[in-house]
Design a protein around this motif. Structure first.
Motif, PDB file in Angstrom:
ATOM      1  N   ALA A 142      16.979  -7.353   8.642  1.00 19.44           N
ATOM      2  CA  ALA A 142      15.874  -6.842   7.814  1.00 19.44           C
ATOM      3  C   ALA A 142      14.529  -7.089   8.483  1.00 19.44           C
ATOM      4  N   ALA A 143      13.573  -6.274   8.097  1.00 18.34           N
ATOM      5  CA  ALA A 143      12.230  -6.419   8.651  1.00 18.34           C
ATOM      6  C   ALA A 143      11.622  -7.735   8.188  1.00 18.34           C
ATOM      7  N   PRO A 144      10.707  -8.299   8.967  1.00 17.17           N
ATOM      8  CA  PRO A 144      10.061  -9.551   8.566  1.00 17.17           C
ATOM      9  C   PRO A 144       9.256  -9.360   7.292  1.00 17.17           C
ATOM     10  N   ASP A 145       8.869 -10.472   6.696  1.00 16.63           N
ATOM     11  CA  ASP A 145       8.096 -10.416   5.459  1.00 16.63           C
ATOM     12  C   ASP A 145       6.837  -9.579   5.644  1.00 16.63           C
ATOM     13  N   GLY A 146       6.484  -8.866   4.574  1.00 14.16           N
ATOM     14  CA  GLY A 146       5.317  -8.000   4.624  1.00 14.16           C
ATOM     15  C   GLY A 146       4.048  -8.757   4.288  1.00 14.16           C
ATOM     16  N   PRO A 147       3.038  -8.022   3.803  1.00 13.07           N
ATOM     17  CA  PRO A 147       1.754  -8.648   3.467  1.00 13.07           C
ATOM     18  C   PRO A 147       1.916  -9.708   2.376  1.00 13.07           C
ATOM     19  N   SER A 148       1.010 -10.645   2.371  1.00  8.86           N
ATOM     20  CA  SER A 148       1.032 -11.696   1.353  1.00  8.86           C
ATOM     21  C   SER A 148       0.629 -11.109   0.003  1.00  8.86           C
ATOM     22  N   PRO A 149       0.936 -11.810  -1.101  1.00  5.49           N
ATOM     23  CA  PRO A 149       0.523 -11.330  -2.426  1.00  5.49           C
ATOM     24  C   PRO A 149      -0.984 -11.110  -2.523  1.00  5.49           C
ATOM     25  N   GLU A 150      -1.745 -11.967  -1.858  1.00 10.25           N
ATOM     26  CA  GLU A 150      -3.201 -11.812  -1.895  1.00 10.25           C
ATOM     27  C   GLU A 150      -3.637 -10.517  -1.217  1.00 10.25           C
ATOM     28  N   GLU A 151      -3.006 -10.244  -0.050  1.00 14.93           N
ATOM     29  CA  GLU A 151      -3.349  -9.025   0.680  1.00 14.93           C
ATOM     30  C   GLU A 151      -2.951  -7.779  -0.115  1.00 14.93           C
ATOM     31  N   LEU A 152      -1.805  -7.854  -0.757  1.00 17.58           N
ATOM     32  CA  LEU A 152      -1.365  -6.727  -1.572  1.00 17.58           C
ATOM     33  C   LEU A 152      -2.309  -6.483  -2.740  1.00 17.58           C
ATOM     34  N   GLU A 153      -2.797  -7.554  -3.328  1.00 15.57           N
ATOM     35  CA  GLU A 153      -3.708  -7.402  -4.468  1.00 15.57           C
ATOM     36  C   GLU A 153      -5.018  -6.759  -4.032  1.00 15.57           C
ATOM     37  N   ILE A 154      -5.494  -7.111  -2.848  1.00 19.25           N
ATOM     38  CA  ILE A 154      -6.717  -6.501  -2.313  1.00 19.25           C
ATOM     39  C   ILE A 154      -6.500  -5.006  -2.087  1.00 19.25           C
ATOM     40  N   ARG A 155      -5.352  -4.672  -1.492  1.00 22.60           N
ATOM     41  CA  ARG A 155      -5.030  -3.259  -1.248  1.00 22.60           C
ATOM     42  C   ARG A 155      -4.922  -2.494  -2.571  1.00 22.60           C
ATOM     43  N   ARG A 156      -4.295  -3.109  -3.552  1.00 18.19           N
ATOM     44  CA  ARG A 156      -4.105  -2.460  -4.846  1.00 18.19           C
ATOM     45  C   ARG A 156      -5.461  -2.191  -5.515  1.00 18.19           C
ATOM     46  N   HIS A 157      -6.366  -3.150  -5.404  1.00 17.46           N
ATOM     47  CA  HIS A 157      -7.697  -2.983  -5.983  1.00 17.46           C
ATOM     48  C   HIS A 157      -8.440  -1.842  -5.288  1.00 17.46           C
ATOM     49  N   ARG A 158      -8.367  -1.793  -3.968  1.00 15.43           N
ATOM     50  CA  ARG A 158      -9.062  -0.741  -3.222  1.00 15.43           C
ATOM     51  C   ARG A 158      -8.493   0.642  -3.543  1.00 15.43           C
ATOM     52  N   LEU A 159      -7.174   0.695  -3.690  1.00 15.13           N
ATOM     53  CA  LEU A 159      -6.553   1.973  -4.028  1.00 15.13           C
ATOM     54  C   LEU A 159      -6.959   2.421  -5.424  1.00 15.13           C
ATOM     55  N   GLY A 160      -7.036   1.460  -6.345  1.00 17.34           N
ATOM     56  CA  GLY A 160      -7.479   1.789  -7.702  1.00 17.34           C
ATOM     57  C   GLY A 160      -8.878   2.360  -7.708  1.00 17.34           C
ATOM     58  N   GLU A 161      -9.764   1.763  -6.912  1.00 23.52           N
ATOM     59  CA  GLU A 161     -11.127   2.270  -6.818  1.00 23.52           C
ATOM     60  C   GLU A 161     -11.157   3.654  -6.191  1.00 23.52           C
ATOM     61  N   ALA A 162     -10.268   3.881  -5.211  1.00 19.68           N
ATOM     62  CA  ALA A 162     -10.225   5.189  -4.540  1.00 19.68           C
ATOM     63  C   ALA A 162      -9.842   6.299  -5.512  1.00 19.68           C
ATOM     64  N   LEU A 163      -8.974   5.993  -6.479  1.00 18.87           N
ATOM     65  CA  LEU A 163      -8.580   6.988  -7.466  1.00 18.87           C
ATOM     66  C   LEU A 163      -9.767   7.410  -8.327  1.00 18.87           C
ATOM     67  N   TYR A 164     -10.652   6.451  -8.644  1.00 23.01           N
ATOM     68  CA  TYR A 164     -11.868   6.770  -9.402  1.00 23.01           C
ATOM     69  C   TYR A 164     -12.887   7.496  -8.518  1.00 23.01           C
ATOM     70  N   ASP A 165     -13.099   6.970  -7.314  1.00 24.37           N
ATOM     71  CA  ASP A 165     -14.101   7.550  -6.422  1.00 24.37           C
ATOM     72  C   ASP A 165     -13.812   9.025  -6.135  1.00 24.37           C
ATOM     73  N   ALA A 166     -12.519   9.361  -5.997  1.00 25.15           N
ATOM     74  CA  ALA A 166     -12.144  10.740  -5.665  1.00 25.15           C
ATOM     75  C   ALA A 166     -12.561  11.724  -6.742  1.00 25.15           C
ATOM     76  N   MET A 167     -12.684  11.239  -7.986  1.00 24.53           N
ATOM     77  CA  MET A 167     -13.012  12.123  -9.110  1.00 24.53           C
ATOM     78  C   MET A 167     -14.496  12.171  -9.432  1.00 24.53           C
ATOM     79  N   ASP A 168     -15.274  11.303  -8.831  1.00 20.68           N
ATOM     80  CA  ASP A 168     -16.689  11.197  -9.213  1.00 20.68           C
ATOM     81  C   ASP A 168     -17.475  12.484  -9.006  1.00 20.68           C
ATOM     82  N   GLU A 169     -17.145  13.250  -7.984  1.00 24.01           N
ATOM     83  CA  GLU A 169     -17.895  14.471  -7.693  1.00 24.01           C
ATOM     84  C   GLU A 169     -17.193  15.733  -8.178  1.00 24.01           C
TER      85      GLU A 169
END
Length: 468
Positions: A142-169
């Motif tokens: 199997a592949a080695p362990d992926g990103p840490s929970p902290e890193e995943l949470e940062i990515r999840r937050h940024r993606l959430g913001e991207a969903l809003y930003d895409a609709m602003d205009e």
């Protein structure tokens, strides 16, 4: 209508959540059954699944991107991808409702956002234990362990913001879909005939509303990336990047009203209103038929016949543009069948399979194209999709039940002009898809032309209609 739309919206959300729950339970049950049995059976099953997955990935990876079509490359493209059809419509000089990409996400990003369909930890842990017992080499490599929970949470937050930003205009008069499909909420509203504007949504409370591909929280909207139809269609055999498209909402030039068959026999029974829309069926680069998209509300009138024939002509022009460029429209279901049929002795391939593969060759332009009657603009291309085949693909619409036999399975004959559903056909009940009488509902091409000529007579009283 607002109350009915909100009710339908809530039912759609609940149904989606229940479907996700059932899917998780099915995964758990099937996994338990598989790995509780003999290890060699589990090994062969997993190997077969991996083989199909590898083929699907390679096949989708070979399909052209829109920019490659524009650059003149030849080959296959995803029949479900709206972006290709918009390019071909422009090349053919066919009017089309425009769309622009506002956000693109890789499937890995989507998995972070769509936590609703993640396999629960207790199921995942049990799955790992069974795999370790039956096929230990899988976990060893199997592949080695992926990103840490902290890193995943940062990515999840940024993606959430991207969903809003895409609709602003994006103006409020626009809707959102993916390059592959419209949202389940749009389908639910449109099917019940309770949506006329892109602003029409299901209000859950004053700060939460769900609409056609978007969700409003307070006074800000985001892309509805967790819509079940968005996720499920994306996972059915396409490239690993999903593109969210914004489109202006076009007012229909004509609408048909009538009892909503989806609510018939319930306490919510009532009338709906549907735009006049046409589905064109194309096999091997040739238009074979055209049907009213909302067949239960279809009308057998000179104007409907004229619009259907116009849609067929526009569809043929798009198909001709694809053929002239050496392009073919691919549907993953057919390609998987074609790949594995080629590896078996012919005697082990059913006659139905052989017939389907011959009828829809890999190098052909086999598809459905949908056109909307737009107010002040005439017919415009709405979207394109796979052909109607014995193993799925495009829905037959008003051709539902036409010449269905045991040999064709659920496949219908999509030939001629289907102006409305045949009497006795219930779209949601394939058991009724047999024995229908096409008289007065499905016309031959010459019959349709004769009927359409009366529309020209209505517009120009000095012009003689046939037989007068």
């Amino acid at each position: 209508m607002n109350d009915i739309r909100t009710l339908i919206g809530k039912l759609n959300v609940v149904a989606g959540q229940r479907a996700i729950g059932r899917k998780a339970r099915q995964i758990a049950g099937q996994t338990a059954k598989l790995f509780a049995g003999p290890a060699d059976v589990a090994r062969r099953t997993v190997s077969g699944i991996a083989e199909v997955a590898a083929f699907v990935e390679a096949e989708a990876g070979s399909w052209l991107e829109p920019e490659e079509l524009a650059a003149g490359q030849t080959g296959g493209f995803d029949a479900c991808d709206l972006r290709h059809w918009l390019f071909l419509a422009e090349a053919a000089g066919v009017p089309a409702i425009p769309a622009r990409t506002i956000l693109s996400l890789h499937e890995d990003d989507l998995a972070l956002i769509d936590q609703k369909i993640a396999v629960p930890e207790h199921i995942g842990a049990g799955l790992r234990r069974r795999i370790a017992k039956a096929m230990p080499e899988i976990l060893e490599t199997a592949a080695p362990d992926g990103p840490s929970p902290e890193e995943l949470e940062i990515r999840r937050h940024r993606l959430g913001e991207a969903l809003y930003d895409a609709m602003d205009e994006i103006p409020s008069g626009w809707m959102v879909r993916t390059n592959i499909s419209g949202s389940s909420m749009l389908k639910a509203f449109a099917g019940a005939g309770v949506i006329e504007r892109s602003e029409d949504g299901a209000t859950f409370d004053k700060d939460l509303e769900v609409g056609a591909g978007w969700v409003r929280h307070g006074n800000r909207r985001r892309i509805d990336a967790t819509d079940t139809r968005f996720v499920e269609t994306f996972a059915s055999g396409h490239k690993p990047v999903i593109h969210y498209l914004a489109r202006p909402w076009m007012e229909a030039a004509r609408r048909a009203e009538g009892p909503d068959p989806h609510r018939h026999g319930t306490i919510f029974a009532g009338k709906g209103s549907w735009p006049c829309e046409w589905r064109v069926f194309i096999e091997n680069g040739r238009v074979t038929g055209v049907a009213s998209y909302y067949g239960w509300a279809g009308t057998v009138t000179p104007e409907s016949a004229a619009r259907a024939l116009e849609a067929a002509d526009l569809g043929q022009r798009i198909a001709d543009a694809a053929v002239a460029r050496g392009l073919s429209a691919r549907f993953m279901g057919l390609e998987v069948m074609r790949h594995f049929a080629a590896r078996r002795p012919e005697a082990e391939t059913s006659a139905k399979t052989r017939s389907a593969l011959e009828r829809f060759p890999r190098g052909g332009v086999n598809c459905t194209l949908d056109f909307l009657e737009v107010k002040g603009r005439g017919l415009m291309l709405l979207e394109g999709g796979p052909a109607h085949t014995p193993i799925g693909g495009g829905h037959p619409c008003a051709f539902a039940g036409h010449r269905v036999t045991k040999e064709t399975g659920a496949a219908c004959s999509c030939e001629g002009v289907a102006l409305r559903l045949m009497d006795g056909i219930i779209l949601a009940d394939p058991e009724t898809w047999g024995g229908g009488d096409p008289e007065g509902s499905i016309l031959g091409w010459e019959e349709a032309r004769a009927l359409a000529a009366y529309h020209e007579k209505e517009k120009d009283p000095e012009r003689e209609a046939p037989g007068l």
